[in-house]
Write a protein that holds these residues in place. Sequence first.
Motif, PDB file in Angstrom:
ATOM      1  N   SER A 177      -0.917   2.322  -5.548  1.00  0.00           N
ATOM      2  CA  SER A 177      -2.214   2.488  -5.825  1.00  0.00           C
ATOM      3  C   SER A 177      -2.270   2.246  -7.072  1.00  0.00           C
ATOM      4  O   SER A 177      -1.692   3.164  -8.009  1.00  0.00           O
ATOM      5  N   VAL A 203      -9.829   0.191   0.779  1.00  0.00           N
ATOM      6  CA  VAL A 203      -9.627   1.033   1.640  1.00  0.00           C
ATOM      7  C   VAL A 203     -10.782   1.154   2.461  1.00  0.00           C
ATOM      8  O   VAL A 203     -12.136   0.639   2.018  1.00  0.00           O
ATOM      9  N   PRO A 253     -11.635   7.873   1.068  1.00  0.00           N
ATOM     10  CA  PRO A 253     -11.746   7.876   2.309  1.00  0.00           C
ATOM     11  C   PRO A 253     -11.902   9.383   2.797  1.00  0.00           C
ATOM     12  O   PRO A 253     -12.364   9.725   4.053  1.00  0.00           O
ATOM     13  N   SER A 313     -15.532  -0.553   4.521  1.00  0.00           N
ATOM     14  CA  SER A 313     -14.305  -0.615   3.447  1.00  0.00           C
ATOM     15  C   SER A 313     -15.260  -0.796   2.040  1.00  0.00           C
ATOM     16  O   SER A 313     -16.110  -1.689   1.964  1.00  0.00           O
ATOM     17  N   GLY A 355       0.843  -1.195  -0.108  1.00  0.00           N
ATOM     18  CA  GLY A 355       0.025   0.059   0.151  1.00  0.00           C
ATOM     19  C   GLY A 355       0.912   1.252  -0.085  1.00  0.00           C
ATOM     20  O   GLY A 355       1.929   1.243   0.328  1.00  0.00           O
ATOM     21  N   THR A 366      -1.898   3.314   6.391  1.00  0.00           N
ATOM     22  CA  THR A 366      -2.130   2.591   5.155  1.00  0.00           C
ATOM     23  C   THR A 366      -3.010   1.411   5.134  1.00  0.00           C
ATOM     24  O   THR A 366      -3.026   0.871   6.263  1.00  0.00           O
ATOM     25  N   GLY A 367      -3.908   1.301   4.195  1.00  0.00           N
ATOM     26  CA  GLY A 367      -4.962   0.388   4.293  1.00  0.00           C
ATOM     27  C   GLY A 367      -6.456   1.127   4.887  1.00  0.00           C
ATOM     28  O   GLY A 367      -7.184   0.192   4.712  1.00  0.00           O
ATOM     29  N   ASN A 402      -8.192   6.432  -3.848  1.00  0.00           N
ATOM     30  CA  ASN A 402      -7.435   7.414  -3.160  1.00  0.00           C
ATOM     31  C   ASN A 402      -8.156   8.673  -2.435  1.00  0.00           C
ATOM     32  O   ASN A 402      -7.673   9.444  -1.500  1.00  0.00           O
ATOM     33  N   THR A 407      -6.603   5.072   5.356  1.00  0.00           N
ATOM     34  CA  THR A 407      -6.899   6.203   5.066  1.00  0.00           C
ATOM     35  C   THR A 407      -6.434   6.150   3.440  1.00  0.00           C
ATOM     36  O   THR A 407      -6.662   7.278   2.748  1.00  0.00           O
ATOM     37  N   ASP A 408      -5.425   5.480   3.215  1.00  0.00           N
ATOM     38  CA  ASP A 408      -4.869   5.035   1.985  1.00  0.00           C
ATOM     39  C   ASP A 408      -4.852   3.758   1.503  1.00  0.00           C
ATOM     40  O   ASP A 408      -4.896   2.614   2.224  1.00  0.00           O
ATOM     41  N   PRO A 409      -5.412   3.583   0.275  1.00  0.00           N
ATOM     42  CA  PRO A 409      -5.632   2.162  -0.250  1.00  0.00           C
ATOM     43  C   PRO A 409      -4.450   1.039  -0.064  1.00  0.00           C
ATOM     44  O   PRO A 409      -3.303   1.365  -0.288  1.00  0.00           O
TER      45      PRO A 409
END
Length: 247
Positions: free
Chosen positions: A14, A170, A35, A77, A5, A50-51, A32, A53-55
């Motif tokens: 991503s 995400v 969220p 999710s 990620g 990571t995972g 991206n 707020t960010d994919p």
Amino acid sequence: QLAGGGCDGAAHTSLFPCAGRHAVTHSAFNLNVLPRLRGSLLRYVHGVVTGVTDPMVYVGMLFSCFCWHTEDNYLYSINYHHGGAPKVWYGVSGAHHDRMEALMRRQLPALFAAQPDLLFQLVTHMSPLQLQRAGVDVCRVVQRPGEFIVTFPAAYHGGFNTGFNIAEAVNFAPCDWMPWARLSLAKYHTQSAYMRSSVFSYHNLILTAARHAATAADTTARVARALAAELRVLLAADLARAPGPRR
């Protein structure tokens, strides 16, 4: 399945664009972007998780699995299938969350005795048929390229890949997630089998969101009302725990 990620500029893993003039760069369906949309409380989380707020990108191969789990802090999710073979998903509603956990502990007592937080390790699977026979409702869906899967708060999900594929996922947090967040924190902090840390400070998130809502024009009335109600709940809980006399 393998996971990786980050869309921090240094390592853009991503598969959705982070910048430029691509047609989906600013789309709400870009993972991206999603969220931190106006209706998602994750926009008030400081920094990158990571995972969450960010994919995160997942690479699957034939019969590789993603074992039963819920999302951190019982977040929503969303998973997008970029290409390759279908993914088979199984899901258990948040309404049957406790029933499923109790069943797994009964069926696997030695594993849970050795590792009480086993369900947080994403290494345990149980046949959906076995769950159904025990009265746990299980749904099944096949995800193909170009399709999204959304999971709801406290919903257990797992599955497997039918061949090589690439997907991306995400989290997001509309305001109706807040009661589920409180439930997750209560379990994390008070039940020995759940002893773990939150991936971010929930109280700080709510206070940051409330401060923003008090001055910003881009906060919807629904979110503002939900935040006000949540602040009252959190304040009442803090006062109830505080020692000494109360008025």
